[in-house]
Enzyme design. Structure first.
Site, PDB file in Angstrom:
ATOM      1  N   GLY A 192       0.814  -1.226   0.000  1.00  0.00           N
ATOM      2  CA  GLY A 192       0.000   0.000   0.000  1.00  0.00           C
ATOM      3  C   GLY A 192       0.841   1.266   0.000  1.00  0.00           C
ATOM      4  O   GLY A 192       0.533   2.241  -0.715  1.00  0.00           O
ATOM      5  N   SER A 193       1.919   1.278   0.787  1.00  0.00           N
ATOM      6  CA  SER A 193       2.734   2.494   0.859  1.00  0.00           C
ATOM      7  C   SER A 193       3.383   2.785  -0.499  1.00  0.00           C
ATOM      8  O   SER A 193       3.510   3.942  -0.902  1.00  0.00           O
ATOM      9  CB  SER A 193       3.796   2.367   1.959  1.00  0.00           C
ATOM     10  OG  SER A 193       4.607   1.258   1.706  1.00  0.00           O
ATOM     11  N   LYS A 242      -4.202 -13.086  -2.925  1.00  0.00           N
ATOM     12  CA  LYS A 242      -4.324 -14.438  -3.507  1.00  0.00           C
ATOM     13  C   LYS A 242      -5.057 -15.386  -2.580  1.00  0.00           C
ATOM     14  O   LYS A 242      -5.807 -16.258  -3.021  1.00  0.00           O
ATOM     15  CB  LYS A 242      -2.963 -15.017  -3.862  1.00  0.00           C
ATOM     16  CG  LYS A 242      -2.024 -15.152  -2.676  1.00  0.00           C
ATOM     17  CD  LYS A 242      -0.700 -14.551  -2.936  1.00  0.00           C
ATOM     18  CE  LYS A 242      -0.145 -13.891  -1.717  1.00  0.00           C
ATOM     19  NZ  LYS A 242       1.034 -13.099  -1.977  1.00  0.00           N
ATOM     20  N   VAL A 290      -0.683 -12.873  -8.183  1.00  0.00           N
ATOM     21  CA  VAL A 290       0.208 -13.975  -8.553  1.00  0.00           C
ATOM     22  C   VAL A 290       1.474 -13.404  -9.185  1.00  0.00           C
ATOM     23  O   VAL A 290       1.404 -12.634 -10.137  1.00  0.00           O
ATOM     24  CB  VAL A 290      -0.460 -14.942  -9.559  1.00  0.00           C
ATOM     25  CG1 VAL A 290       0.482 -16.101  -9.891  1.00  0.00           C
ATOM     26  CG2 VAL A 290      -1.775 -15.473  -9.018  1.00  0.00           C
ATOM     27  N   ILE A 339       5.243  -9.549 -12.288  1.00  0.00           N
ATOM     28  CA  ILE A 339       5.273 -10.217 -13.602  1.00  0.00           C
ATOM     29  C   ILE A 339       3.889 -10.184 -14.255  1.00  0.00           C
ATOM     30  O   ILE A 339       2.925 -10.676 -13.671  1.00  0.00           O
ATOM     31  CB  ILE A 339       5.716 -11.696 -13.474  1.00  0.00           C
ATOM     32  CG1 ILE A 339       7.028 -11.785 -12.682  1.00  0.00           C
ATOM     33  CG2 ILE A 339       5.856 -12.342 -14.830  1.00  0.00           C
ATOM     34  CD1 ILE A 339       7.447 -13.210 -12.362  1.00  0.00           C
ATOM     35  N   GLU A 369       9.067 -14.542   6.304  1.00  0.00           N
ATOM     36  CA  GLU A 369       8.379 -13.989   7.477  1.00  0.00           C
ATOM     37  C   GLU A 369       8.888 -14.692   8.741  1.00  0.00           C
ATOM     38  O   GLU A 369       9.437 -15.792   8.666  1.00  0.00           O
ATOM     39  CB  GLU A 369       6.875 -14.276   7.379  1.00  0.00           C
ATOM     40  CG  GLU A 369       6.231 -13.829   6.105  1.00  0.00           C
ATOM     41  CD  GLU A 369       5.661 -12.439   6.200  1.00  0.00           C
ATOM     42  OE1 GLU A 369       5.464 -11.957   7.331  1.00  0.00           O
ATOM     43  OE2 GLU A 369       5.436 -11.828   5.141  1.00  0.00           O
ATOM     44  N   LYS A 426      -1.876 -19.458  -5.417  1.00  0.00           N
ATOM     45  CA  LYS A 426      -1.553 -18.909  -6.741  1.00  0.00           C
ATOM     46  C   LYS A 426      -1.843 -19.945  -7.834  1.00  0.00           C
ATOM     47  O   LYS A 426      -2.326 -19.593  -8.917  1.00  0.00           O
ATOM     48  CB  LYS A 426      -0.084 -18.479  -6.775  1.00  0.00           C
ATOM     49  CG  LYS A 426       0.197 -17.281  -5.867  1.00  0.00           C
ATOM     50  CD  LYS A 426       1.682 -17.090  -5.654  1.00  0.00           C
ATOM     51  CE  LYS A 426       1.974 -15.872  -4.805  1.00  0.00           C
ATOM     52  NZ  LYS A 426       3.377 -15.804  -4.376  1.00  0.00           N
ATOM     53  N   GLY A 453       7.542  -7.960  -3.193  1.00  0.00           N
ATOM     54  CA  GLY A 453       8.198  -6.698  -2.841  1.00  0.00           C
ATOM     55  C   GLY A 453       7.234  -5.546  -3.057  1.00  0.00           C
ATOM     56  O   GLY A 453       6.337  -5.633  -3.904  1.00  0.00           O
TER      57      GLY A 453
HETATM   58  N1  LIG Z   1       4.331  -7.907   0.208  1.00  0.00           N
HETATM   59  C1  LIG Z   1       4.434  -8.423  -1.012  1.00  0.00           C
HETATM   60  O1  LIG Z   1       5.523  -8.505  -1.587  1.00  0.00           O
HETATM   61  C2  LIG Z   1       3.193  -8.899  -1.725  1.00  0.00           C
HETATM   62  C3  LIG Z   1       3.304  -9.423  -3.021  1.00  0.00           C
HETATM   63  C4  LIG Z   1       2.151  -9.850  -3.703  1.00  0.00           C
HETATM   64  C5  LIG Z   1       0.935  -9.768  -3.072  1.00  0.00           C
HETATM   65  N2  LIG Z   1       0.867  -9.279  -1.787  1.00  0.00           N
HETATM   66  C6  LIG Z   1      -0.451  -9.222  -1.160  1.00  0.00           C
HETATM   67  O2  LIG Z   1      -0.763  -7.857  -0.876  1.00  0.00           O
HETATM   68  C7  LIG Z   1      -1.536  -7.791   0.305  1.00  0.00           C
HETATM   69  C8  LIG Z   1      -0.860  -6.836   1.303  1.00  0.00           C
HETATM   70  O3  LIG Z   1       0.423  -7.316   1.607  1.00  0.00           O
HETATM   71  P1  LIG Z   1       1.465  -6.408   2.407  1.00  0.00           P
HETATM   72  O4  LIG Z   1       2.751  -7.165   2.378  1.00  0.00           O
HETATM   73  O5  LIG Z   1       1.440  -5.013   1.937  1.00  0.00           O
HETATM   74  O6  LIG Z   1       0.866  -6.482   3.891  1.00  0.00           O
HETATM   75  P2  LIG Z   1       1.279  -5.618   5.169  1.00  0.00           P
HETATM   76  O7  LIG Z   1       2.608  -4.971   4.975  1.00  0.00           O
HETATM   77  O8  LIG Z   1       1.068  -6.477   6.364  1.00  0.00           O
HETATM   78  O9  LIG Z   1       0.186  -4.440   5.188  1.00  0.00           O
HETATM   79  C9  LIG Z   1      -1.148  -4.668   5.515  1.00  0.00           C
HETATM   80  C10 LIG Z   1      -1.835  -3.320   5.692  1.00  0.00           C
HETATM   81  O10 LIG Z   1      -3.215  -3.558   5.921  1.00  0.00           O
HETATM   82  C11 LIG Z   1      -3.622  -2.818   7.076  1.00  0.00           C
HETATM   83  N3  LIG Z   1      -4.687  -3.555   7.741  1.00  0.00           N
HETATM   84  C12 LIG Z   1      -4.640  -4.788   8.292  1.00  0.00           C
HETATM   85  N4  LIG Z   1      -5.844  -5.124   8.779  1.00  0.00           N
HETATM   86  C13 LIG Z   1      -6.670  -4.075   8.536  1.00  0.00           C
HETATM   87  C14 LIG Z   1      -8.021  -3.812   8.817  1.00  0.00           C
HETATM   88  N5  LIG Z   1      -8.790  -4.707   9.455  1.00  0.00           N
HETATM   89  N6  LIG Z   1      -8.538  -2.632   8.415  1.00  0.00           N
HETATM   90  C15 LIG Z   1      -7.784  -1.708   7.784  1.00  0.00           C
HETATM   91  N7  LIG Z   1      -6.474  -1.911   7.490  1.00  0.00           N
HETATM   92  C16 LIG Z   1      -5.934  -3.071   7.877  1.00  0.00           C
HETATM   93  C17 LIG Z   1      -2.402  -2.676   7.935  1.00  0.00           C
HETATM   94  O11 LIG Z   1      -2.556  -1.560   8.790  1.00  0.00           O
HETATM   95  P3  LIG Z   1      -1.370  -1.057   9.776  1.00  0.00           P
HETATM   96  O12 LIG Z   1      -0.326  -0.494   8.845  1.00  0.00           O
HETATM   97  O13 LIG Z   1      -1.979  -0.033  10.619  1.00  0.00           O
HETATM   98  O14 LIG Z   1      -0.912  -2.268  10.489  1.00  0.00           O
HETATM   99  C18 LIG Z   1      -1.309  -2.512   6.868  1.00  0.00           C
HETATM  100  O15 LIG Z   1      -1.200  -1.161   6.496  1.00  0.00           O
HETATM  101  C19 LIG Z   1      -1.705  -9.236   0.794  1.00  0.00           C
HETATM  102  O16 LIG Z   1      -2.902  -9.766   0.288  1.00  0.00           O
HETATM  103  C20 LIG Z   1      -0.523  -9.946   0.163  1.00  0.00           C
HETATM  104  O17 LIG Z   1      -0.761 -11.328  -0.021  1.00  0.00           O
HETATM  105  C21 LIG Z   1       1.957  -8.846  -1.113  1.00  0.00           C
END
Ligand SMILES: NC(=O)c1ccc[n+]([C@@H]2O[C@H](COP(=O)([O-])OP(=O)(O)OC[C@H]3O[C@@H](n4cnc5c(N)ncnc54)[C@H](OP(=O)(O)O)[C@@H]3O)[C@@H](O)[C@H]2O)c1
Length: 429
Positions: A15-16, A105, A132, A136, A190, A205, A304
């Site tokens: 998100g950031s 996913k 997924v 890519i 993790e 996936k 990432g």
């Molecule tokens: N990270 C990757 O490389 C990657 C790659 C592909 C797909 N994804 C997918 O993208 C998604 C997000 O991954 P991420 O790594 O960005 O996760 P993350 O770093 O854990 O971020 C999750 C965000 O969601 C917020 N959040 C959690 N529960 C919430 C709720 N009930 N209401 C409102 N906000 C809530 C958190 O808030 P706080 O900041 O306040 O804790 C945090 O900002 C997941 O589905 C993941 O499978 C991630």
């Protein structure tokens, strides 16, 4: 031009980066979409959390439900993760006619049908390229570019954490636990690595990929899943000695008669000459085989913040264009209604290392058992002598059920002291 208003759910790793890119590329994005994109709000869990980027405090909220249902929101991006509240929030947004982009996913694999139906009912888009293989471009090629072809097989490395671990084991001889620890230190794994090392992430996936490839809905529980926690340094070394490398593969393949397909995630030995063998560290790569297109390979960063945000932004542009044009992107395509066949019907090959008694007739008895189950042997060799005697066998292709039955009987043979190695072999057919 009236801006398109975007609600962002989640401001973590992905998100950031979505916020950063929306800000840094706002002029280009507006030109590509045909209207400016404006953040309407950012839902998070903890308002006071220190974040990687600066977010206007007026945009932050913990009330995601109110945000997604606001009248001034056109598009919702869900990057919270997990099943709930993500599912309810997405359904609430879609039911009110908004378009949704998600990277989730786990949710798509568990209950994608509910999301797609809500998108259809609300006449909005549901895009999920980032779910997924991160950056890519893979789902759009399957969903659109290959819509006129017949996909036979999708074979890939779709989890960067496990690829990093297996690559380290292969290149340094490290044990699974040492390689995992290094991956955790470097941020590739993790603190709780279960979803990755037990294959859950790759299985989700695989379910999404198979659904798109074969125009059928794939329940997550029908994906055969095995992780990499039992792989030893010895397995990796003996694969290496034979010219193979061990990878965690996601494999979606049509049966020979085309009526069913298999979806599985498990470690497998692939020849070191196979293009997937050269996929190192945390990279992902997916091979697609289609009847007319032939073999295609997609390679890049599978995770990432910025790479995943790139995929999200691509969807955002597509969804934004659709909204301005008053149209929708392609719907879920499940017209084929093919069923997933059980793992036993999957055709594969096996590499087996047996600790055996070193006496005459052992090889004949082992070979007889393979023949009994109609499994033919491609190569067999004896390594060591006396108490160290080991038979190393590689089979030809056979059903997984026949291979499993053979192994069950082999284990019970008095001349077999133990099964020292057992791994499926893929990628050389
Ligand atoms: N990270 C990757 O490389 C990657 C790659 C592909 C797909 N994804 C997918 O993208 C998604 C997000 O991954 P991420 O790594 O960005 O996760 P993350 O770093 O854990 O971020 C999750 C965000 O969601 C917020 N959040 C959690 N529960 C919430 C709720 N009930 N209401 C409102 N906000 C809530 C958190 O808030 P706080 O900041 O306040 O804790 C945090 O900002 C997941 O589905 C993941 O499978 C991630």
């Amino acid at each position: 031009m009236k801006p398109l208003r975007v609600a962002l759910l989640g401001c973590g790793v992905v998100g950031s980066q979505v916020i950063r890119l929306m800000h840094e590329q706002s002029a280009d994005l507006a030109a590509r979409v045909g209207a400016p994109l404006e953040l309407a709000g950012v839902a998070v869990r903890r308002l006071s959390r220190k974040r990687d980027i600066e977010v206007d405090p007026a945009l932050l909220t913990t009330d995601a439900e109110s945000l997604v249902t606001r009248d001034d929101v056109d598009i919702v991006i869900e990057v919270i993760g997990g099943i709930e509240p993500a599912r309810s929030l997405i359904v609430a947004a879609l039911s009110r006619g908004k378009s949704v982009i998600t990277a989730n996913k786990a949710l798509l694999a568990e209950d994608g049908g509910t999301l797609h139906e809500a998108a259809r009912a609300g006449n909005g888009d549901l895009y999920f390229e980032a779910s997924v293989a991160g950056a890519i471009p893979l789902l759009r090629p399957l969903r659109e570019s290959l819509a006129g072809d017949r996909v036979r097989r999708v074979l890939g490395i779709v989890n960067g954490t496990t690829n990093y671990i297996l690559d380290k084991m292969d290149s340094t001889g490290a044990s699974f636990l040492d390689a995992l620890e290094e991956a955790q230190t470097l941020g590739y794994a993790e603190a709780d690595p279960t979803a990755d090392v037990e294959g859950f992430d790759a299985a989700a996936k695989a379910a999404i990929l198979a659904g798109l490839a074969f125009h059928s809905r794939v329940p997550a529980e029908q994906v055969h899943r095995e992780g990499i926690t039992d792989i030893t340094a010895t397995d990796v070394a003996s694969a290496k000695a034979m010219g193979y490398v061990i990878k965690l593969l996601a494999i979606c393949a049509r049966s020979d008669d085309g009526r069913t397909f298999g979806v599985r995630v498990h470690p497998a030995m692939i020849p070191r000459t196979h293009p997937l063998a050269g996929v190192r560290e945390a990279y992902n790569a997916v091979f697609v085989e289609a009847e007319s297109a032939g073999q295609l390979m997609f390679y890049g960063k599978g995770a990432g913040g910025a790479p995943t945000a790139s995929a999200v932004l691509g969807d955002l542009v597509a969804v934004g264009r659709n909204r301005l044009a008053g149209t929708r992107g392609p719907e879920e395509s499940t017209y084929a209604h093919l069923t997933v066949h059980p793992m036993g019907d999957t055709v594969t090959r096996l590499h087996v290392a047996l600790d055996v008694a070193d006496k005459p007739g052992v090889l004949a008895r082992v070979a007889e058992l393979f023949a009994k189950h109609d499994v033919s042997i491609q190569t067999v060799r004896q390594e060591g002598q006396g108490d160290d005697a080991q038979l190393v066998i590689v089979t030809h292709r056979a059903s997984d059920a026949a291979l499993t039955a053979t192994m069950d009987e082999l284990r019970a043979l008095d001349i077999v002291r133990s099964v020292a190695g057992l791994m499926r072999v893929e990628g050389d057919d």
